[in-house]
Motif scaffolding. Structure first.
Motif, mmCIF file in Angstrom:
data_model
loop_
_atom_site.group_PDB
_atom_site.id
_atom_site.type_symbol
_atom_site.label_atom_id
_atom_site.label_comp_id
_atom_site.label_asym_id
_atom_site.label_seq_id
_atom_site.Cartn_x
_atom_site.Cartn_y
_atom_site.Cartn_z
ATOM 1 N N ASP A 167 -23.632 -15.360 55.680
ATOM 2 C CA ASP A 167 -23.475 -14.616 56.930
ATOM 3 C C ASP A 167 -22.100 -13.950 57.029
ATOM 4 O O ASP A 167 -21.710 -13.497 58.102
ATOM 5 N N ASP A 170 -22.800 -8.182 56.794
ATOM 6 C CA ASP A 170 -24.014 -7.694 57.449
ATOM 7 C C ASP A 170 -24.924 -6.981 56.459
ATOM 8 O O ASP A 170 -26.133 -6.859 56.696
ATOM 9 N N ARG A 190 -29.308 -10.921 53.198
ATOM 10 C CA ARG A 190 -28.874 -9.714 53.890
ATOM 11 C C ARG A 190 -29.467 -8.481 53.221
ATOM 12 O O ARG A 190 -29.816 -8.509 52.035
#
Length: 286
Positions: A167, A170, A190
């Motif tokens: 995380d 993005d 992602r």
């Protein structure tokens, strides 16, 4: 590693003068280029073995900033780039061959290969991931980034993919990444974009255009149920290219130059979409 392919230890230094600045981010020295209009969107470039001092990657960062992103190029090599390239590589306008004259090419091959064989053990995940993570965390915490993406080239390509499994970013992108495993790709959570060379000189760890179907199967939910519901990883191939084209390619070769520019433009358009916001309409140019 028994041998080091020439594609990993050769290339061109591009023409141009970088206009960014040197800063410390997360305790790591970094080249930083900022857009004219302030932005909270950041792109962090993870370099190849020649590091953040290579003029080419700084010119790329300047182009990224011209398109509306803050761009950070950290020293993920802990002050230990493969300096021989910087000392000896020709500029694109200086020679029509990859390393100048035959005499010069021989000297490059005999000095760089032993250096690289000794270099890789000094750049394991345990030593490379800490500066990458420190910069990404500081960009969000101290610099106020609301969206963060990584672009990785060659050696740095794998670390961009690894960040795509966390995380901390993005979205992520990579051009001709090296040392990539199926496990690395399968773990991605992602959205991503991989820019592939038509020809790679190693089938293990590098992804050439003709390997794209295999990678797409690996990334599909049908092949890997754990990927169900995860965002896609896109693949784009570039004809007439070999490993390194997007960061060390011969800009005097019109096919390579176009592919280099198209790869950067494709990655920035991808980030604009992934970040869900408009940016400068300036097209990425080098």
């Amino acid at each position: 590693m028994a041998d080091v392919p020439e594609c990993c230890r050769s290339g061109f230094v591009w023409q141009g003068t970088p206009t960014g600045s040197i800063e410390t981010i997360g305790g790591v020295e970094a080249y930083v280029a900022r857009p004219k209009t302030p932005s909270t969107h950041f792109i962090v470039i993870l370099t190849d073995v020649f590091g953040h001092g290579l003029p080419n990657v700084r010119l790329i960062a300047d182009s990224v900033a011209a398109c509306g992103f803050n761009c950070v190029v950290p020293d993920i090599l802990n002050g230990d780039p493969l300096a021989d390239f910087m000392d000896k590589a020709p500029s694109s306008s200086a020679s029509s061959t990859i390393l100048g004259t035959v005499t010069k090419a021989v000297r490059i091959a005999t000095t760089v290969v032993p250096s690289m064989l000794m270099w890789f053990p000094r750049h394991t995940d345990a030593l490379t991931l800490p500066p990458v993570i420190a910069v990404l965390e500081d960009v969000r915490r101290r610099l106020g980034a609301t969206k963060v993406g990584t672009i990785g080239y060659c050696f740095g390509g794998r670390y961009s993919i690894l960040m795509g499994a966390t995380d901390r970013v993005d979205a992520f992108a990579a051009a001709h990444p090296s040392n990539v495993t199926h496990k690395d790709l399968a773990a991605v959570v992602r959205p991503g974009l991989l820019c592939l060379a038509e020809k790679e000189f190693m089938r293990n760890g590098m992804i050439a255009v003709d390997q794209a179907p295999e990678v797409e199967r690996l990334l599909s939910a049908a092949e890997n149920p754990e990927r169900a519901g995860r965002p896609p990883v896109l693949l784009k191939g570039f004809k007439g290219t070999t490993h390194g084209f997007a960061v060390r390619g011969d800009e005097d070769d019109p096919v390579v130059r176009m592919a280099r520019n198209d790869a950067l433009a494709s990655m920035l358009e991808f980030f604009k979409s992934a970040f869900g916001a408009s940016h400068s309409t300036v097209k990425a140019q080098l």
